[in-house]
Motif scaffolding. Structure first.
Motif, PDB file in Angstrom:
ATOM      1  N   MET A 114       0.822  -1.210   0.000  1.00  0.00           N
ATOM      2  CA  MET A 114       0.000   0.000   0.000  1.00  0.00           C
ATOM      3  C   MET A 114       0.862   1.268   0.000  1.00  0.00           C
ATOM      4  N   ILE A 117       1.563   2.987  -3.377  1.00  0.00           N
ATOM      5  CA  ILE A 117       0.557   3.830  -4.037  1.00  0.00           C
ATOM      6  C   ILE A 117       0.972   5.284  -3.850  1.00  0.00           C
ATOM      7  N   TRP A 120      -3.172   8.872  -2.848  1.00  0.00           N
ATOM      8  CA  TRP A 120      -4.459   8.327  -2.429  1.00  0.00           C
ATOM      9  C   TRP A 120      -5.584   9.291  -2.791  1.00  0.00           C
ATOM     10  N   ALA A 125      -9.231   4.528  -3.189  1.00  0.00           N
ATOM     11  CA  ALA A 125      -9.728   3.882  -1.974  1.00  0.00           C
ATOM     12  C   ALA A 125     -10.918   2.974  -2.292  1.00  0.00           C
ATOM     13  N   ASP A 223      -1.659   3.524  -9.762  1.00  0.00           N
ATOM     14  CA  ASP A 223      -2.207   3.594  -8.411  1.00  0.00           C
ATOM     15  C   ASP A 223      -3.537   2.854  -8.275  1.00  0.00           C
ATOM     16  N   ALA A 227      -3.957  -0.493  -5.935  1.00  0.00           N
ATOM     17  CA  ALA A 227      -4.985  -0.533  -4.890  1.00  0.00           C
ATOM     18  C   ALA A 227      -5.883  -1.753  -5.070  1.00  0.00           C
TER      19      ALA A 227
END
Length: 245
Positions: A114, A117, A120, A125, A223, A227
């Protein structure tokens, strides 16, 4: 030393593939060779085939990252041959220990991945949660009861190999859900070459198509994909919870 490390990572992937519910793609992901593996598989395209037909062996080898694939496959093969018995014994006699090991490995690795990434956002998410939910749904699904035909065996091969390179989803477990695991296993034990050829053809087609899609997504949507893949890892924890009984 670099090739030795890749060989050892291949051994770790092979050991994971022996454990039902754990994907070799998970090990590739947490050992840092996942994207390189996807790119190497993607190299087997029409341009690679043209080089092969022209007899440009050196270019074929370099384009497909041949040394990397050979070292990795050698490790996977060595592990399956040498460690399968030991891991099967552990699964039968010390299930809590072996499941706890993989459970802890995936928990720690999920937190580490994580951190890769870069930014965010709300969509990132959401994809993390969706990835976890998808893996959880697969883990809670019940095996299907279907008629096994040649076309269905091909389809199962294509789907299972895609799952195998996805972190958190076991290809063998997908075969169980599709109702084809026993059929394929019998084909292996009884050396049913026709069934195995159809299954392997499905695996090759699925791998080539899915690796191109996955590689493109990692390149252009890094990203969100990281995720989603991390979500798959977290969701797979349901399958390998050590205290099922």
């Amino acid at each position: 030393m670099a090739w030795l490390m890749i060989y050892l990572k291949g051994m770790a992937m092979g050991a994971a593939d022996v454990v039902p519910g754990v994907s070799g793609g998970t090990i590739a992901f947490i050992t840092g060779i996942y994207e390189r593996l996807i790119q190497a598989i993607r190299a087997f395209d029409l341009n690679w085939l043209k080089l092969l037909l022209r007899g440009q062996w050196r270019d074929c080898w370099q384009r497909a990252d041949g040394a990397f694939l050979v070292a990795l496959l050698a490790g996977i093969g060595t592990s399956i041959v040498t460690l399968a018995g030991a891991i099967s014994w552990l699964l039968e006699h010390e299930p809590v220990l072996i499941w706890s090991f993989f459970f802890g490995l995936i928990v720690a690795s999920s937190l580490f991945i994580m951190r890769q990434i870069r930014r965010w956002t709300v969509p990132v998410a959401v994809l993390l949660a969706l990835g976890g939910g998808a893996a959880l749904a697969v883990g809670m699904a019940r095996p299907a009861e279907v008629e096994i035909t040649t076309l269905y065996v091909f389809f199962c091969g294509a789907i299972a190999i895609c799952a195998m390179i996805l972190p958190g989803i076991s290809g063998s477990f997908i075969l169980v859900l599709l109702g084809a695991y026993a059929h394929v296993l019998d084909a292996v034990h009884q050396a049913q070459l026709g069934t195995l050829a159809v299954f392997l053809a499905g695996c090759v087609c699925g791998l080539l198509v899915f690796s191109h899609l996955l590689g493109w997504l990692l390149q252009h949507y890094h990203d969100p994909m990281m995720a989603s893949l991390t979500g798959f890892l977290i969701g797979s924890l349901y399958l390998i919870w050590p205290w099922k009984e």
